[in-house]
Design an enzyme around this catalytic site. Sequence first.
Site, short mmCIF file in Angstrom:
data_model
loop_
_atom_site.label_atom_id
_atom_site.label_comp_id
_atom_site.label_asym_id
_atom_site.label_seq_id
_atom_site.Cartn_x
_atom_site.Cartn_y
_atom_site.Cartn_z
N GLY A 88 1.26 -1.03 -0.26
CA GLY A 88 0.27 -0.33 0.01
C GLY A 88 0.70 1.31 0.18
N LYS A 109 10.28 1.76 -0.15
CA LYS A 109 8.67 2.11 0.67
C LYS A 109 8.11 3.48 1.37
CE LYS A 109 8.07 0.23 5.43
NZ LYS A 109 8.18 -0.55 6.55
N GLY A 122 0.24 6.55 1.49
CA GLY A 122 1.06 5.79 0.74
C GLY A 122 2.58 6.37 0.86
N ARG A 172 14.95 -0.25 -0.12
CA ARG A 172 16.21 -1.22 1.23
C ARG A 172 16.21 -2.65 -0.21
NH1 ARG A 172 9.84 -3.73 4.16
NH2 ARG A 172 9.33 -4.13 3.42
N ASP A 248 2.15 -11.52 6.93
CA ASP A 248 2.28 -10.31 6.29
C ASP A 248 3.66 -10.66 7.14
OD1 ASP A 248 0.69 -9.24 7.71
OD2 ASP A 248 1.24 -7.99 7.10
N ASN A 249 4.66 -10.16 7.93
CA ASN A 249 5.53 -10.25 8.13
C ASN A 249 6.06 -10.81 8.53
OD1 ASN A 249 4.96 -7.25 8.07
ND2 ASN A 249 4.49 -6.98 10.08
N ASP A 258 9.65 -5.72 7.57
CA ASP A 258 8.75 -4.60 8.91
C ASP A 258 8.95 -4.39 10.33
OD1 ASP A 258 6.85 -3.29 8.74
OD2 ASP A 258 5.59 -4.45 7.53
P1 AMP Z 1 2.45 -2.82 7.28
O1 AMP Z 1 1.43 -2.73 9.43
O2 AMP Z 1 3.54 -2.23 7.28
O3 AMP Z 1 3.10 -4.05 7.74
O4 AMP Z 1 1.18 -3.03 6.69
C1 AMP Z 1 0.41 -3.69 7.06
C2 AMP Z 1 -0.70 -2.91 5.62
O5 AMP Z 1 -1.00 -1.52 5.41
C3 AMP Z 1 -0.02 -3.41 3.80
O6 AMP Z 1 -0.70 -3.51 3.32
C4 AMP Z 1 0.56 -1.18 4.14
O7 AMP Z 1 0.99 -1.30 3.00
C5 AMP Z 1 -0.20 -1.06 4.74
N1 AMP Z 1 -0.25 0.39 4.82
C6 AMP Z 1 0.57 0.24 5.68
N2 AMP Z 1 1.03 1.95 5.74
C7 AMP Z 1 0.38 2.15 4.84
C8 AMP Z 1 0.37 4.00 4.25
N3 AMP Z 1 0.51 5.17 4.85
N4 AMP Z 1 -0.33 4.36 3.55
C9 AMP Z 1 -0.73 2.76 3.18
N5 AMP Z 1 -0.77 1.89 3.14
C10 AMP Z 1 -0.05 1.26 4.34
MG MG Z 2 4.24 -5.25 6.56
#
Ligand code: AMP
Ligand code: MG
Length: 484
Positions: A88, A109, A122, A172, A248-249, A258
């Site tokens: 995302g 990222k 994003g 990264r 997912d991590n 992550d």
């Molecule tokens: P994470 O907690 O970083 O593992 O993210 C979990 C999900 O949320 C993933 O699908 C990320 O791509 C999405 N995500 C996290 N932060 C953002 C953001 N600022 N904008 C869009 N998607 C996000």
């Molecule tokens: Mg993640």
Amino acid sequence: MSVLTLHHNFADQMPGFYVPWEREGFSDPTLIYFNDALAIELGLDPEKLKEKGAQLFSGNVLPEGAQPIAQVYAGHQFGGFSPQLGDGRAAMLGEVVDPQGQAWDLALKGSGRTVFSRGGDGRAAVAPVLREVLISHAMHHLGIPTTRALAAVATGEFVRREQMLPGAVLARTAASHIRVGTFSYFAAKGQAAELKQLMDYSISRHAPDAEKAEIPALALLDATSLKQAQLIAHWMSVGFIHGVMNTDNTTLSGETIDYGPCAFMDRFDPRTVYSSIDRQSRYAYGNQPGIGQWNLSRFAETLLFLVDSEQDKAVELATATLRAYSAHYGAAWLERFGAKVGIQASEEDRPLIQAYLDLLELHKVDFTQGFRRLSAVLRSGDVAVCGLFPSEASFAGWSEVWMERLQGDPDEIADALDRVNPIYIARNHRVEAALTAATGGDLGPFEELMEVLADPFTQREGLEDYEGPAPSEFDAEYQTFCGT
Ligand code: AMP
Ligand code: MG
């Protein structure tokens, strides 16, 4: 020759696993961090890359050969299944092939919205980006498999969080971005052909021996479970708390990925949690090994039909393979913690090691210092040198049994201890101070901390302030945030 030429094997071989990524662009990016050592390992020219770094690592300009994509995946988050996650706020640009011929994903990222952004912007702020730089750097130099930061760019724009914060993009590298959650996405949709394709791709990239196995799916499960068991044992041995061990991590490569609400533990307490969103303490330090197995069970479920066409038989085989995780973890733990007390441990040594951990817990001793001081005790032959316990007697009882068990020259053992018990870790108060300064535009403390963490095992003069834990008031209230 171009400064950076990428391959695009994943994009070529795996259509259906991503959507093409389109850049939003940043008006005024500046390079705020570049990892020269990593660039050299990748066979790249750091100086030339730095010249173009702001444009390349913000995503404004694409490297030659890049085919940027946003990957799709699902994930079990805090135990509940989210069928649709995906990149995302990330973009996989392609792969760098190093001089040994190994391919590394290069991803951005914080590089802008994608179809997977849901309500998110994003983007990423400077502090969480540099936090990932710091902690992944610390992990790498502790010898722990991890994704790595090649560069960080300040975008010159602000992102809206609780307040407006300066934005940044992280570049990264990773052995790949395939996660347990990637499998779950296709399993939940019942896409058998894609799962088989993903399995084959993962085997070729991460477990080539599994291709020749009688049941490749089972061999991939076992190889992944071994890597995760070893990874988590390694985390445990340095007091690392990942904080968001969702599927997912959880990588197929066995790399830590992550760096959200992660932190290193100060005073030893297996119940320690820092993440503000982990209200049930699901991902507490002491729960990590069990969560690893839970995550692998979710992985196994996606592979069952590839293990055997008969469901019962597949479950039986997968269950037996998952059971081996405990053995893999137990062996890895014994090896790591044995080394931390200077012995080549076997099962009979488990109580000795556990007794020391119990002692650290009872007296609320700093985990890192508790192990690091053992070498000083050995060199001096004086238990008083430990100096971390409320009374000499509380340490002396254990240390007497410990010294009996040691074999060999005390000075050599002490040197070996110093090679596995770090003196400098990414202390929470140091990390926060560096990130606060960086958010205000001062990169000095961040750069100094990076220097310290580049060599965590060698004591250096003038760095005394980096050795100890934060004042206890800080630690009691310390919380980490996802930074999303
Ligand atoms: P994470 O907690 O970083 O593992 O993210 C979990 C999900 O949320 C993933 O699908 C990320 O791509 C999405 N995500 C996290 N932060 C953002 C953001 N600022 N904008 C869009 N998607 C996000
Ligand atoms: Mg993640």
